[in-house]
Design a protein around this motif. Structure first.
Motif, mmCIF file in Angstrom:
data_model
loop_
_atom_site.group_PDB
_atom_site.id
_atom_site.type_symbol
_atom_site.label_atom_id
_atom_site.label_comp_id
_atom_site.label_asym_id
_atom_site.label_seq_id
_atom_site.Cartn_x
_atom_site.Cartn_y
_atom_site.Cartn_z
ATOM 1 N N UNK A 83 0.835 -1.198 0.000
ATOM 2 C CA UNK A 83 0.000 0.000 0.000
ATOM 3 C C UNK A 83 0.872 1.251 0.000
ATOM 4 N N UNK A 84 0.489 2.214 -0.810
ATOM 5 C CA UNK A 84 1.171 3.510 -0.817
ATOM 6 C C UNK A 84 0.553 4.355 0.296
ATOM 7 N N UNK A 85 1.401 4.779 1.238
ATOM 8 C CA UNK A 85 0.941 5.526 2.405
ATOM 9 C C UNK A 85 1.624 6.885 2.432
ATOM 10 N N UNK A 86 0.829 7.915 2.418
ATOM 11 C CA UNK A 86 1.363 9.271 2.529
ATOM 12 C C UNK A 86 1.244 9.681 3.992
ATOM 13 N N UNK A 87 2.368 10.060 4.616
ATOM 14 C CA UNK A 87 2.306 10.538 6.001
ATOM 15 C C UNK A 87 2.558 12.036 6.011
#
Length: 191
Positions: free
Chosen positions: A102-106
């Protein structure tokens, strides 16, 4: 992506199990309490737990960390140094992760706490205590409150209206609903 919700009665906080159904990998957001139901969901689904994402270091959001670390060999991601001791990843500012396929933007969103972090996965944002249905997180000063409001407008309200917000406390909401009905973020509040 599938999201399972768990409620921590002792802290009145939300915990989320996020599953990539294609890879059978998972991550947890804000493990306030580890319950048998949460472990059952991971084990029954044969999910490989890859990470724990922490929105901020209040006890009602991290109480279950120690238990999960005893059961699973899992990486913890947070913006607080104490929470991320030994074998964990300290997040700074804004960035991107790829975990469990999963691509996770923090995104750093200080105000409620100095270490507040939100996580965007697909069309969902795990907001911790920065914003929830109809309210924003508590702050210690007017400066912190204004900082939080500014960050919410910049980083959350800039997202599409149909983006789902999964808060640390209370029910789910959307960006569109909060733009319309969250009076704590309203420009007219002090008028």
């Amino acid at each position: 992506m599938k999201v399972y919700f768990y409620f921590n009665l002792s802290g009145f906080s939300n915990c989320y199990l996020v599953v990539n159904e294609n890879t059978k990998e998972a991550l947890i957001v804000d493990p306030g309490k580890v319950t048998g139901e949460l472990i059952d969901q991971i084990e029954t689904g044969s999910y490989k737990l890859r990470a724990i994402l922490v929105t901020h270091s209040h006890e009602s959001h991290i109480r279950g960390l120690r238990t999960l670390k005893k059961i699973y060999d899992v990486e913890v991601y947070a913006a607080d140094v104490e929470t991320t001791q030994t074998g964990k990843t300290l997040l700074k500012s804004d960035g991107e992760l790829n975990i469990a396929g999963l691509k996770i933007q923090h995104m750093s969103l200080p105000g409620h706490t100095a270490d507040s972090m939100i996580y965007k996965i697909g069309q969902a944002i795990f907001t911790g205590d920065t914003i929830s249905a109809g309210r924003i997180g508590s702050t210690g000063s007017r400066y912190s409150e204004q900082t939080l409001k500014d960050q919410i407008k910049t980083k959350i309200f800039s997202q599409p209206d149909n983006t789902v917000l999964l808060p640390g406390h209370g029910p789910l909401t959307t960006v569109g609903c909060e733009k319309l009905y969250n009076l704590e973020c309203s420009e007219e509040e002090n008028s």
